[in-house]
Structures are given as C-alpha cells and as structure tokens.
Design a protein around this motif. Structure first.
Motif, PDB file in Angstrom:
ATOM      1  N   GLU A   1      10.890  11.944  -6.538  1.00 49.50           N
ATOM      2  CA  GLU A   1       9.914  10.910  -6.189  1.00 49.50           C
ATOM      3  C   GLU A   1      10.374   9.549  -6.696  1.00 49.50           C
ATOM      4  N   ARG A   2      10.978   9.562  -7.877  1.00 51.07           N
ATOM      5  CA  ARG A   2      11.486   8.293  -8.408  1.00 51.07           C
ATOM      6  C   ARG A   2      12.610   7.774  -7.527  1.00 51.07           C
ATOM      7  N   GLU A   3      13.392   8.723  -7.018  1.00 49.10           N
ATOM      8  CA  GLU A   3      14.502   8.312  -6.161  1.00 49.10           C
ATOM      9  C   GLU A   3      13.968   7.692  -4.875  1.00 49.10           C
ATOM     10  N   VAL A   4      12.906   8.304  -4.347  1.00 44.85           N
ATOM     11  CA  VAL A   4      12.293   7.760  -3.132  1.00 44.85           C
ATOM     12  C   VAL A   4      11.822   6.346  -3.405  1.00 44.85           C
ATOM     13  N   LYS A   5      11.220   6.142  -4.550  1.00 45.07           N
ATOM     14  CA  LYS A   5      10.693   4.819  -4.883  1.00 45.07           C
ATOM     15  C   LYS A   5      11.822   3.814  -5.036  1.00 45.07           C
ATOM     16  N   ALA A   6      12.897   4.288  -5.666  1.00 42.76           N
ATOM     17  CA  ALA A   6      14.026   3.386  -5.901  1.00 42.76           C
ATOM     18  C   ALA A   6      14.669   2.961  -4.590  1.00 42.76           C
ATOM     19  N   SER A   7      14.536   3.790  -3.569  1.00 39.33           N
ATOM     20  CA  SER A   7      15.218   3.487  -2.313  1.00 39.33           C
ATOM     21  C   SER A   7      14.664   2.242  -1.653  1.00 39.33           C
ATOM     22  N   PHE A   8      13.536   1.728  -2.139  1.00 39.50           N
ATOM     23  CA  PHE A   8      12.973   0.519  -1.550  1.00 39.50           C
ATOM     24  C   PHE A   8      13.556  -0.751  -2.166  1.00 39.50           C
ATOM     25  N   THR A   9      14.363  -0.593  -3.197  1.00 43.28           N
ATOM     26  CA  THR A   9      14.975  -1.784  -3.760  1.00 43.28           C
ATOM     27  C   THR A   9      16.078  -2.256  -2.823  1.00 43.28           C
ATOM     28  N   HIS A  10      16.409  -3.510  -2.985  1.00 35.43           N
ATOM     29  CA  HIS A  10      17.361  -4.111  -2.062  1.00 35.43           C
ATOM     30  C   HIS A  10      18.741  -3.451  -2.180  1.00 35.43           C
ATOM     31  N   GLY A  11      19.326  -3.228  -1.038  1.00 35.36           N
ATOM     32  CA  GLY A  11      20.707  -2.756  -1.003  1.00 35.36           C
ATOM     33  C   GLY A  11      20.914  -1.361  -1.560  1.00 35.36           C
TER      34      GLY A  11
ATOM     35  N   LYS B   1       0.837  -1.196   0.000  1.00 29.86           N
ATOM     36  CA  LYS B   1       0.000   0.000   0.000  1.00 29.86           C
ATOM     37  C   LYS B   1       0.875   1.250   0.000  1.00 29.86           C
ATOM     38  N   ILE B   2       1.909   1.231   0.818  1.00 27.82           N
ATOM     39  CA  ILE B   2       2.813   2.381   0.867  1.00 27.82           C
ATOM     40  C   ILE B   2       3.432   2.612  -0.504  1.00 27.82           C
ATOM     41  N   LEU B   3       3.903   1.507  -1.103  1.00 30.24           N
ATOM     42  CA  LEU B   3       4.613   1.638  -2.375  1.00 30.24           C
ATOM     43  C   LEU B   3       3.675   2.066  -3.492  1.00 30.24           C
ATOM     44  N   ALA B   4       2.438   1.547  -3.463  1.00 30.27           N
ATOM     45  CA  ALA B   4       1.511   1.858  -4.541  1.00 30.27           C
ATOM     46  C   ALA B   4       1.097   3.327  -4.499  1.00 30.27           C
ATOM     47  N   GLN B   5       1.207   3.935  -3.327  1.00 32.74           N
ATOM     48  CA  GLN B   5       0.785   5.319  -3.216  1.00 32.74           C
ATOM     49  C   GLN B   5       1.909   6.308  -3.512  1.00 32.74           C
ATOM     50  N   LEU B   6       3.097   5.773  -3.775  1.00 32.50           N
ATOM     51  CA  LEU B   6       4.207   6.678  -4.068  1.00 32.50           C
ATOM     52  C   LEU B   6       4.041   7.272  -5.454  1.00 32.50           C
ATOM     53  N   GLY B   7       4.363   8.535  -5.543  1.00 33.39           N
ATOM     54  CA  GLY B   7       4.288   9.183  -6.845  1.00 33.39           C
ATOM     55  C   GLY B   7       5.522   8.881  -7.675  1.00 33.39           C
ATOM     56  N   GLU B   8       5.416   9.139  -8.962  1.00 31.70           N
ATOM     57  CA  GLU B   8       6.580   8.925  -9.807  1.00 31.70           C
ATOM     58  C   GLU B   8       6.804  10.118 -10.721  1.00 31.70           C
ATOM     59  N   GLY B   9       6.252  11.235 -10.297  1.00 31.51           N
ATOM     60  CA  GLY B   9       6.279  12.410 -11.159  1.00 31.51           C
ATOM     61  C   GLY B   9       7.658  13.020 -11.315  1.00 31.51           C
ATOM     62  N   THR B  10       8.300  13.284 -10.220  1.00 32.61           N
ATOM     63  CA  THR B  10       9.563  14.008 -10.296  1.00 32.61           C
ATOM     64  C   THR B  10      10.738  13.065 -10.101  1.00 32.61           C
TER      65      THR B  10
END
Lengths: 629, 388
Positions: free
Chosen positions: A455-465, A443-452
């Motif tokens: 925001e993409r960097e924030v999303k990428a930070s959830f990948t391993h390592g 749910k947290i991940l699905a609500q992340l934006g990908e506009g800027t």
C-alpha cells in the motif's frame, strides 16, 4: 408517543469524505476546490466572494492585503505589491531575466542569502507597546494609558518562498473557514514545465504554511482527472485524444493527452509565455485608450506607458478590464468598461461588442491556433485525430477562442462550449477545472491505505517521476474485422477497433455487440484480428526510413486539405471462429450477442477471447493468443 | 468491474465459404515508451495491478470488494439505518386516493406499508413505517408539485392509521376485525370437501394448517399448538384438540361499533346506541366462538390421525386378545382389554357430551341473539313510542 423537546439524539456524523482540498496555484490567479457531500468537487469562493483569487500580496502601512484586494493596490501602491511570484519559485536571482515585471515590487537580490531573489517592501512596524505597570513599579501618574508611539517605517525583505507561504496560508484559511474543519491535505497544481528545483521550492513553501502536500499534480493531470471522472460525455468514448488549452493570464500551455479509459499520458506539450491573458489585456487597453483619447482629447499612451500618470491609468484600465472580459465570456451582448478618473480627472465609459472584441483579440487567437497546430504535428498527429478540446484558465472562457480554434478541427469535436458546460458551474468551466481535478485527486490519495508495504508503494507511485509512471503503450490500433460479402469499404468488412494506439499496457478492453448471422442454419461467428493503420499519420515509429515517407505523405495531405479518417489493415494477427450456441431468431435472421475481450500484456502478448452472451447465460469462452515478440 | 463498451454496430453475416485465416505468427507492433500522468482512479488501478501483481479479473474482484466495503462504511453512517425489515411497499392509486373520512374502512397496515407484517409488526416497526411514510407524503413536500386540494388526504390517512396502530388497545380492536383476514375466514373447508378429496390426508393438512395458523393469533395463551403432521403421537394430537376446544380468544368487536351520533345531545339516543353496540359485540363474539368451535369440530371429524389412533388402539387390543389366547394368561389381558374398551367408550361418551355441550352452546347463543334482537326491537319500538 410524544417526546419532550430536545430529547432527540443528535445525528451521528460518519462521513467518508476526507477534508482535503485542491488548489490550482497559477502565476496570476489561484482557486480552491473542496469535496461536497456527494463526493464531487466544487470550487469555493474566498471571503471576498472571489473564486478566482489573484496571486498578489500587498503591504500598506501595518496592513497586509492578499488576493484581489492586493491587486487593487497596484494602482497606488505598486512598489509594495507583489505579484507573479509563483514562476520565480526555486529560481536563482541570476536566472531571472532582468527585464521582468515592472508593475509591481521589483525583484532584488536578497541582501543576505547569495543569489536569492527577494522583494523589498516598505512596511510600518508597530513599535512595542509600553511596559505594563506592576505592583513593584511606582504607580502610574494617571489612569489613562500611555499612548503607543508612532509605528516606524522599516524595509522588509521577503524571499519568494516566504511570499508563497503567506499566500498559500491564506488560501488554506479560506478553505478551513468554508469547511469548518482543519484541512488534512492538499493537492497543488504545478505547470508541466516546472523543474524539480521549482517543485521542491513550492513543496517547501507549502509545508512552511502548514499544508500537508499530498501531491504536486501537473496541470494536464488535473484537467484529465476532472474530465475523466464522472460519466463519459456524449459523443466521446472512454478512449480519446484530448487537447488541453491552458490560456492563463501570463502564459499559454498546450497539452495533447491520450486518455485511455481514464489513464492519461501526454503525447506532446508546449508552452509559450508570450501569449496569455495579459496580451489580450494589452490589446484591449490600447483599444480603450484610443477611445478615451478620441472622446476626451486627453492623450494617453499605454502599453508601454512611460509617464507615471499613464502608468497609473493603465493599471486602472487593467483592473477594470477584468470585469469586461468576464462579461464578454458570460453573455453574448456588449460589455462595458468604466473607470472613474482615468486620467486628468476624466471618467471613462466604453462599450465593446463581442464582434469587436474578437476582432481586437484575433491575433492572439490566431497565434494560439498556430501553436495548437505545432503541438499536434509534433506528436505526429493531425487535428482530425483530436477528439476533445478542454479549456483551462480564465482567458480560455472566451467563446471567441473556441470559435477560432474549432475551425481546424472536425465538426463533431467536443469542447466545453459545444457541451454547454462552461457556465453555471459546469464540468468544463475553464476557471475551476484544475482546482476541481486537484480536489478529486486529493480524495483518491487521502483514501489510500498505508498499512502494508504494498500500500505504501502504491502511495509512493503518485510522486513525480516514479517508476510506475513509466509505461509502455501500443503503437498501432488493434481491432476486429468481420468479413462481409461485397463490402463497400476497402477493408472488406465491418471494422471494430478494440485497442486504440497509444494505449498503455497492460490493457484490457471489452466490447459487446450483436452479430448478424444471416438466414442459414449454420450460425457461424468468425472474425479476424488485425493491426491497422489509422488516418494518414501514425505514431512516430523509431525507424528513420518510414518516418521520412510518412512526413512526405503528411505534407501532401495538408496541401490537399482532404481530411478524412481512414483505416487500412496492416498486419493480420490471428482469427477466431466458432458456431453460435445462443443465437436467437428475429425476423427470419439469426443474431447473437458477442462479448469480445482483448488483453495486451506488459510484454506485448495479445489475448483475444470471445464469449457469447445469450438470454440463457454465457457461452463457452473461445480464446486465441498472439505471443509477444 | 470490468468496463464493457456497448457498441451499436452489427457486423454482417460471414461470406459463403469464409474460412478463418491461420494466425500469421506475427506479434503486435513494438510497444513505445510513455510517461503516464500520475492522476486519477485509472492510474491508481494501473499501479495497484502492477504492485499487487494482479490480473484484470483479480483486480475486478478487488475493486468490487472495495466498493462494497466503502458502501458499507457509508451505509453505517446516516443514509441507511436499519429499518427492522419494514422495507418499501408499492402504493397503488386507490390506496393514495382514498377518503380520510372513511378511515374506519381503511386498511391501516396497507396505509403504513406494513401489509407484509400485519399483526406481527412490532411497535418499533410501526414507528419506523410511519416516519417513512410521513417523510414521503408530508404536505410540505408536495408544496411545489401540482395537485388538487385533497393532496394531503393520504397524509391524513397515514396519521389516522398511526393513531390506531400505535395504541395497543385500539390496535387489538383493529386486529380483531382486520379486513385482510375477513376473506379467509369464510374460506374454511367443509367435512365433505375433505372426505371427497382424492387424497384426503394430504388435503386435510394443506387446508386446515393455514386455518389454525390464522386463528392462533387470537389466542391469549401463546405459543399455540398448531395442526402438526400426520405421524404425530396420540398425546400431541389430544393436546392439540384439548387446547383448541378451550380456546381463550382476545378477539373483540368494538371496532365495528356504530358511532354515537355526536351531534345529538339526547342521552337516550346515546344510551340506546351504546346498548345496541354492546349487544352486537356480544353477539359477534358468540358467533366467533361458535365459528371457531365449528372449525375444530370439522377438523376433528376428518382428522386422519384420529382414525389412525383408533385403528392402532384397536389393533393393540386385538393383539393382546390373541396373545392372551395363546399364553393362557387371558384373564389379565381380558381385564385390560375390557378396561381399555371401557376407557374408549368413556372417551367417546365424553366427546359426545362435549359436542352436545357445544351444540347446546351454539343453540343458546342463537337464542340469546334472537332474544337480543327481540329486545332491541322492543326497545326500538319503545323508543319510537317515547318519542312519539
């Protein structure tokens, strides 16, 4: 006034809840969780009504069985039944030990792909149906269709990845049937010890099953998400040390987590593949086999069984035990285990009380306890430093395990059993905790934006390592000391820990409390900021001399078995003092309310500020800083 | 938002002569490297702070905004639709326990939770309020709860209130005799109250302003000129009194009619009640007209603006007179003055006449009422006689 029937407008459905699922993909069992309307996670049952879906697929003739139905095939059709495939993901054939599982279809070398493990199963392949007659063809002699020819038996070779894909697809199908919508994404658990190749293999298998993998989440992370979302349980603070005991069917995994206001990292991990639910099963099977022999005079040797008859009996017992274990977990009374025609046409019905059960399984409990001890000391901590135990996995639902474990811990330790959240779909239900954590994470991940870009960097930070998972943490507890005249304790005043050790930086903690200012008219507020040494054992500092000393102390401490949390002040950092402006008089004594904020920057600089909060508003901010080293 | 940890400890007072020790100059112990689990809201917050380079306060603000945005997003959906300002009202015990049989006496607006809107409520608002109340008080909702058999009493009250208020005609009848305003109606300042007040000018506007605002709702013509302020020009003041002397009210008193006895089949009985009701209505209407007229009369008598306007006129006249004396251009001025005087006199006469008419009307109304009463008595006697 009245409207004709059917003229009401349909409710507009604007839901902020994304259709994402969390999947706990264990080696033996999997579970699926979805988000409810209220935004909480809930474990769902598949179409068989099973919340714990066995990781098994079986081929019989033209049919394909998945889940618990497939598991039952282990009795008669074990050669075409595949289990325990998750742990083989991403492994090469040469890496798999030769004496691996023998109850199901054997793992073989893939005939075409080099060094690839595979399963060979016998399936009936439907032969092609006869060609339909067309206008140009000569008309058929009779109206009745030509019967299909008999299906032919062929060997089908499946790679581990293909098996996983088939299984995951069925899980997603169940979730979609439940939700009535297409699943947009999923978070899947991986064990902490999975290597990158294994994770890649899992992700590939999931993608092949048309699943958008939002994240592969470590089991410890999933457990942390479940336990940190929602209100903090009674008797715990948002800053706590958590022990996750994951007793699955095939392995024991232990994680010691430091949870600091929801931010979690693991202090130590340990996994042991020799301890698990299967080991518990073995003990119980032996017990029941003995009972069976006693009752019917039919010899039955199990674990290991050599005779094919015994093997089948063992498989039957193993299936029946599942029910017995659940009964024992759920109710304090005795549980039965009944198998029809266990061997030589004799039925078997045996009962086992919880006491007897715990006695049989005691060696497993003890080894878990031993492992917990190893884990905690590996982290340089004591059992008394653990604030909370979280159980994960079906076997961890056994109350006997909790009883056996909590002996070594302080009396006020919080476990799902003391909280009463194990049964009835509670937060601490060990069988669903991971799936629910995954759903919340999804749910947290699905609500992340990908506009800027950010925001993409924030999303990428959830990948391993990812680099953001690397963080610095404080090594000592920082707290406030309010000096007191004639204080009884060694500290010489009231100690208020603010920033616990092992808190990732940057960190901020705000504490609010009332301060007694005495009877005089001076109304002075003052405190010292100290770094403290907690307990007898402190976080391993990378200084060899100190470590040696501490270890000696540890041993002494353990021998004496005197366990009490102690705090010693170690380094004075700074102090703060000001005159209270918003104090109120109550019963002849002045009191005021203080809000103290402590912030540790990324570089280790500390800022402590105190604000008086009175009924008339907030007072001035008094700030002191301690620069970074 | 910042997560504030509430502590129950109360640190003791400082020892005598404690001075804060100077900062040791030492930094905190060296930090250790840790590997975070990329999971949970807290990790997201941690990363956001790092990526966007926010301080804790800035991040607090961001999360608050985000939450507001999400709340608005959810709110736009099913949960919180616009209730047009109906809102929630408290339901006192006596309101909930009133007898639905006594519906004539109940305050329908209070029952529907519209006492803050009353006659201003639009049909849509009434509909929404009714739906809200029904959802809350439907007997089906109370099925599981403990309670007595009169549990659906308030629900009946709600249905009755909606029945009355959703029908424009019946609503008008109820609005005419709205019990909420009855108390105010008797609370009109008298002439002496105004003149004897320490600050009569201020008191006049303070006391009469709301009176006229209240009465304005009965006007068929809208908008209604309201009392206004002290420095209003002559035209406005005159227009005001003109309007109020020719007030066209929709107020009627059918709501207070006595029920025709349903049980009796007696035609005469029915006719008698109907007749009585009719006369009663007319009487009430007349009384109401007289009442309003009385209010306007009182207002006119003590209106400081009228005094001011007269004063101004007088001054203007005198000024003209004087200027005429100086300029020798007196004839014109004198004529004008005379004309003005005549006009003023005429106006005064007219006013007097108007007042006279009003008085006569009141008298007539009284006489009519007396007549009606007499007639009723006579009829009653006749009916008695007929029955006997």
């Amino acid at each position: 006034m009245s409207q004709p029937n059917g003229s009401a407008e349909a409710p507009i459905e604007v839901s902020a809840i994304p259709t994402v699922v969390g999947i706990n993909f264990g080696n033996s069992y999997a579970s699926i969780a979805v988000l409810t309307k209220e935004g909480t996670a809930e474990c769902i049952a598949n179409e068989d009504g099973e919340r714990q879906i066995a990781c098994a697929i079986a081929f019989q003739g033209e049919e394909l069985y998945i889940g618990n139905q497939a598991k039952h095939q282990l009795v008669k059709n074990s050669q075409n039944t595949i289990t325990g495939f998750r742990n083989l993901l991403g492994k090469k054939f040469s890496e798999i030990p030769a004496n691996a599982l023998s109850v199901s279809a054997p793992v073989i070398q893939h005939p075409e792909i080099a060094d690839e493990p595979a399963y060979k199963v016998k399936v009936l392949q439907a032969s092609p149906s006869p060609l339909p007659t067309t206008a140009s063809n000569t008309p058929a002699a009779s109206k009745t269709a030509t019967p299909r020819s008999e299906p032919v038996q062929v060997d089908r070779v499946l790679t581990v990845s293909e098996v996983t894909t088939i299984f995951l697809k069925s899980l997603i199908k169940s979730a979609e049937d439940f939700l009535g919508k297409k699943v947009q994404g999923a978070v899947i658990t991986v064990p902490g010890w999975f290597e990158q190749a294994q994770k890649d293999a899992l992700e590939k298998a999931a993608n092949d099953a048309d699943i958008t993998v939002l994240q592969l989440l470590e089991e410890a992370g999933a457990a942390a998400v479940t336990t940190t979302s929602g209100p903090v349980p009674e008797g715990l603070s948002a800053d706590r040390t958590q022990l996750v005991v994951d007793l699955g069917a095939s392995a024991l995994s232990l994680y010691l987590l430091s949870i600091r206001q929801g931010l979690a990292f693991s202090l130590a991990t340990l996994s042991d593949h020799s301890i698990g639910g299967d080991a518990i099963d073995d003990k119980l099977i032996k017990h029941f086999a003995k009972e069976f022999t006693k009752k019917t005079k039919v010899p039955l040797t199990v674990c290991p069984a050599s005779d094919p008859q015994d093997k089948r009996a063992e498989a039957k017992l193993r299936l029946a035990l599942e029910h017995t274990k659940r009964t024992i977990s759920a109710s304090p009374g005795a549980a039965t285990c009944s198998v029809e025609s266990l061997k030589d046409g004799f039925d078997f019905t045996g009962t086992i009380t919880r006491l007897r059960f715990d006695m049989e399984v005691r060696p497993i409990y003890d080894s878990v306890y031993k492992k917990v001890g190893e884990l905690v000391s590996a982290a340089g901590l004591d059992l008394y430093d653990v604030d909370e135990i979280v159980y994960v996995g079906g076997s961890a639902s056994l109350p006997g395990l909790d009883e056996a474990l909590s002996q070594g811990f302080p009396e006020n330790i919080v476990t799902p059993f003391t909280q009463g959240t194990v049964v009835g779909g509670g937060v601490g239900d060990p069988t669903t905790i991971l799936a629910r954590g995954c759903a919340l994470q999804a749910k947290i991940l699905a609500q992340l934006g990908e506009g800027t870009e950010e925001e993409r960097e924030v999303k990428a930070s959830f990948t391993h390592g990812h680099q953001y998972t690397q963080s610095k943490a404080t090594s000592k507890t920082i707290g406030l000391l309010f000096p007191e005249e004639g204080a009884e304790n060694a500290l010489g005043g009231q100690w208020i820990p603010v920033l616990l050790r092992e808190t990732p930086v940057p960190a901020r903690r705000i504490v609010a409390f009332n301060v007694d200012l005495g009877e005089g008219e001076e109304k002075k507020v003052g405190f010292e900021v100290w770094e403290a040494k907690e307990g007898v054992k402190i976080e391993k500092v990378k200084l060899p001399k100190l470590e040696g000393e501490e270890e000696e102390e540890e041993e002494e401490e353990e021998e004496e078995e005197v366990k009490e949390k102690t705090v010693e002040k170690e380094t004075l950092l700074t102090s703060l003092s000001f005159a209270a402006q918003h104090a109120t008089k109550k019963g002849g004594r002045w009191t005021t309310r203080l809000e103290v904020t402590a912030i540790v920057g990324e570089d280790g600089a500390l800022e402590v500020s105190a604000v008086e909060v009175g009924a008339s508003g907030r007072g001035e901010k008094n700030v002191v800083t301690v620069p970074a080293a | 938002m910042a997560n504030i940890v509430e502590l129950s400890v109360v640190p003791p007072p400082l020892p005598q002569g404690w001075t804060p020790p100077a900062a040791s100059g030492k930094s905190i112990s060296p930090l250790v490297e840790r590997k975070l689990l990329p999971a949970g809201q807290a990790y997201l917050a941690h990363v956001r702070r790092a990526v966007h380079k926010l301080t804790f306060e800035e991040h607090d603000k961001h999360t608050e905004e985000e939450q507001k945005r999400l709340a608005a997003l959810n709110g736009a959906g099913s949960s919180a639709e616009d209730d047009l300002g109906v809102g929630e009202e408290e339901e006192p015990e006596e309101l909930l326990t009133q007898d639905p049989k006594e519906w004539k006496k109940q305050d329908h607006y209070a029952v529907l939770g519209l006492s803050h809107l009353r006659y201003k409520a639009t049909p849509e608002q009434i509909k929404i309020a009714h739906r809200k109340k029904v959802l809350k008080h439907h007997p089906d909702k109370k099925a599981g709860q403990v309670g007595d058999s009169n549990d659906d009493g308030f629900f009946k009250c709600i249905q009755k209130a909606f029945e009355v208020l959703s029908n424009p005609e019946r609503r008008r009848q109820f609005d005419s005799v709205d019990p909420f305003y009855e108390l105010f109606e008797t609370d009109v300042p008298t002439q002496s109250q105004v003149t004897k007040h320490r600050n009569p000018e201020k008191y006049f506007f303070e006391s009469f302003g709301p009176v006229f605002e209240r009465e304005a709702r009965f006007s068929k013509k809208q908008p209604v000129p309201l009392l206004g302020a002290i420095d209003d020009p002559k035209e406005k003041v005159e227009a005001f009194y003109d309007f109020w002397y020719n007030f066209d009210s929709w107020r009627s008193f059918e709501y207070l009619d006595k029920e025709v006895n349903e049980g009796s089949d007696n035609r005469d009985d029915k006719r008698y009640t109907e007749k009585k009701n009719k006369s009663e209505r007319a009487r009430r209407k007349k009384e109401d007209t007289a009442r309003l007229r009385g209010i306007v009369d009182t207002a006119l008598a003590v209106d400081p603006r009228i005094k001011r306007i007269r004063q101004e006129e007088k001054e203007a006249r005198e000024a003209k007179k004087r200027s005429k004396g100086v300029n020798g251009n007196s004839l014109d001025a004198k004529q004008q003055a005379e004309e003005e005087k005549r006009k003023a006199e005429e106006e005064a006469k007219k006013k007097e006449e108007e007042e006279k008419i009003a008085r006569a009307e009141a008298k007539k109304a009284k006489a009519a009422a007396a007549n009606a009463a007499k007639k009723a008595r006579r009829q009653a006697r006749a009916a008695d006689g007929g029955e006997a």
